[in-house]
Design a protein around this motif. Sequence first.
Motif: not given
Length: 369
Positions: A108-113, A116, A144-145, A130-131
Amino acid sequence: MHGREIVSRCRNGSMNLSFDTIIAGSGLAGASAAFVLSENERVLVLDARQPGSGASGVPLGLVSPLMARRARPVWRMEEAVRSFHYVLEESKASSRFSACGVRKPARSSEQAIEFKDAAMKWPHHGSWFEPEPATERWPHLFSKYGVLDVMSGGIVHMPDYCQALIRAARERGAASKSACSIEAWEDRGDHISAKLSTNEELTARRLLLCLGEGYTEFPELHALHLHPIKGQWIRLTSPDDLKNSVAVSSRSFLAMDDEGIVVGSSYEHVYSDLEPTEAVITMLHKEACLLVPSLEGSTVIDAGAGVRVTVPEVRLPMLGPLPGRKNVWVFTGLGAKGLLMAPLLARELPKFFAKPSAIPREISVNLHS
């Protein structure tokens, strides 16, 4: 029995053997302890089956210093990584480890944060992709994320690794017995006596219980509030076009060798037996396909299950003498972090034996009894 045998006395035709430490269990904890202690002690290792059974019997496992959903470092990460490589090299087991790194795709985008952030805090262990660059680098992988590449991780051939540690311990003079287990013990103040399933009675300075699921057989250990979790795994055929080594950690893990791709593991807090089930096999296969879409057409060629023992709430191992026992110790609760925690704590066992108060409070038996 292999290795050193020290005869203390014979009674009624039954041989009693004396050791400094008798180790019950030869999974990751027991095998690591046997290798370290055998350098300066007389050690006997027992296992009800064979080295690398139970939860340590999954064909492949991952070493990943950055773990779980937030990619946070394992306890005492730097020391743990150094200890793993030290034991790996000293035991001549390096061929059982593939230093291919471990990929953690964000779900998810939250997990990507979170991922990072982990890469920024621990750049010598993890790099963030990045993707688009992730897809270019690992075209087989869901990205995807984006993907966190844990460069310091890799794949371990689990049973082979445990067996290599026991062989190295035997070369140092340790003794080992398979298909043999502890049935009872008595702490006599300055030593212990232990009764084995073979009807032998042995004496030693101490007993070190490195038991997985076997701990449930001893009422005295129930007071430690350990928690067993059944974990199932499967092995899939590997697609011909999958050229890169697959080492992926997400909700499940994927690890590839010449025989296929191992996928694990389930987290079953309630179970009735240790047989693989069709429902979990299907679930693991679906999870593998989400992470590596080209596995959609793969076939399940093997499956198995074991029990990981965990310590609720702290999610750390448990180590120390049993309450009221000076010479009966436990070393268990490694959970999913055994490949890093076992060598780390095994190397400190001589210090802890000499000074139990040196055991960190967060892993001490006294915290949970």
